[in-house]
Design an enzyme around this catalytic site. Sequence first.
Site, short mmCIF file in Angstrom:
data_model
loop_
_atom_site.label_atom_id
_atom_site.label_comp_id
_atom_site.label_asym_id
_atom_site.label_seq_id
_atom_site.Cartn_x
_atom_site.Cartn_y
_atom_site.Cartn_z
N ARG A 66 2.72 -5.36 -79.60
CA ARG A 66 4.06 -5.81 -79.20
C ARG A 66 4.79 -6.37 -80.42
O ARG A 66 5.98 -6.16 -80.61
CB ARG A 66 3.96 -6.87 -78.09
N ASP A 71 28.76 -2.38 -81.15
CA ASP A 71 27.99 -1.30 -80.50
C ASP A 71 28.46 0.02 -81.11
O ASP A 71 29.59 0.47 -80.86
CB ASP A 71 28.23 -1.33 -78.98
N TYR A 104 30.81 0.18 -72.14
CA TYR A 104 29.80 0.75 -71.24
C TYR A 104 29.60 -0.17 -70.03
O TYR A 104 29.48 -1.38 -70.16
CB TYR A 104 28.49 0.95 -72.02
N LYS A 131 20.92 7.96 -77.35
CA LYS A 131 22.02 8.91 -77.45
C LYS A 131 21.89 9.75 -78.73
O LYS A 131 20.95 10.51 -78.86
CB LYS A 131 23.34 8.13 -77.37
O1 P1T Z 1 20.96 3.38 -71.72
P1 P1T Z 1 20.56 2.42 -72.82
O2 P1T Z 1 19.74 3.03 -73.90
O3 P1T Z 1 19.98 1.15 -72.30
O4 P1T Z 1 21.92 2.04 -73.59
C1 P1T Z 1 22.97 1.36 -72.98
C2 P1T Z 1 24.29 1.69 -73.64
C3 P1T Z 1 24.82 0.80 -74.56
N1 P1T Z 1 25.99 1.05 -75.20
C4 P1T Z 1 26.68 2.18 -74.97
C5 P1T Z 1 27.96 2.42 -75.69
C6 P1T Z 1 26.19 3.13 -74.06
O5 P1T Z 1 26.90 4.25 -73.87
C7 P1T Z 1 24.97 2.87 -73.37
C8 P1T Z 1 24.44 3.82 -72.34
N2 P1T Z 1 25.40 4.71 -71.86
C9 P1T Z 1 25.18 5.69 -70.93
C10 P1T Z 1 24.03 5.89 -70.30
C11 P1T Z 1 26.36 6.53 -70.63
O6 P1T Z 1 26.21 7.63 -70.09
O7 P1T Z 1 27.48 6.11 -70.97
#
Ligand code: P1T
Length: 379
Positions: A46, A170, A98, A195
């Site tokens: 961890r 972000d 988001y 992503k």
């Molecule tokens: O899904 P995750 O890896 O926990 O990330 C969250 C997140 C944070 N910031 C942005 C700008 C994001 O687009 C996302 C996740 N977004 C999607 C799943 C979406 O389809 O917009």
Amino acid sequence: MKFGTKALHAGIEPEPITGAIMTPIFQTSTYVQEGLGKHKGYEYARTQNPTRTVLEKNLAALENGQYGLCFASGMAATDAVGKLLKTGDEIIACDDLYGGTYRIFTKVFESFGIHTKFVSMEDPASISAHITPQTKLIWAETPTNPLLNLIDIEAVAKVAKQHGVMLCVDNTFASPYLQNPLDWGADIVMHSATKYLGGHSDVVMGALITNREDLHQRLAFIQNACGAVPSPNDCFLVLRGIKTLHIRMDRHSENGRAVAQYLSQHPKVGKVYWIGLPTHKNHAIALKQMRNFGGMVSFTLKEDTMQNAQRVMESFEVFALGESLGGVESLCTHPATMTHASIPKEQREKNGLKDTLIRLSVGIEDVEDLIADLAQAIG
Ligand code: P1T
């Protein structure tokens, strides 16, 4: 080193025992110690894992940062930033962002007595008016999800510094290939590595990068103490994804341009949101702080009804309907019922996010097929 070379080599050495060129997946929970307190820098998985360490160093290099940390998801990374604050502190966040970020701010941090104000960051100077002695964090997502607003990172960083407030950007929509927020004065860069970094729709992961040792120490403490770490296998997949990030982003940007141009001239299409269009309201900011414009395109239809938007979204044959973005294959998302459903309708509409907005993550397929798919779906 230039970006593509860094993507392939920064922080990455051949494995010392065999010379394996690919970073091994260290699928282990613990490390044998020679004696009490005598170990090779790895005690428990961890806290540290060699596959993760390589990815963290690589990500830091791509963001021109000193330190990188990986988390089990983008949301876990955001959660770690929130845990830098304490009860009574305040956050100022951009209004379009988001839906999951809105949810953690309003439903999780709020219940610990950390309040968030959501404001437009179009005029960075106007942010000052919202800052109080309790404000500890400015959260800027740029480009924003799903309206593709842009925030001038340098200008917001100036306001943040003036008031001694931390700025976290972000950078998920841009990826480090298109934009490096630390270069413009941000304190922390956050990524949903799910992503573009992973790039193949097969991993959920988050990351934080900073140049500030004090913040790195505190975030590394939170990473270990709270334990939302990614698996070594997922670290391997993201490392592999990053090796082609520059190539993919060029193609995403090229296809994004073709799709945005096609939609802009289509008689049945209403508004098109793509940051590379000279008509985009923040295009000048894109030219200033970004290297290209990426593959995220949102649009509405002239016949602006839910029924018509649904018809188009359900008619795609190449674009797959679903949540997420940044993978090699093209996706179509309906923010109002999917990614942004956790933002109340009233708030969404105030931000300019209509129920009829369609969001595309333009992939790296042959663009002629994407245009043909749009043509048949829009009809
Ligand atoms: O899904 P995750 O890896 O926990 O990330 C969250 C997140 C944070 N910031 C942005 C700008 C994001 O687009 C996302 C996740 N977004 C999607 C799943 C979406 O389809 O917009």
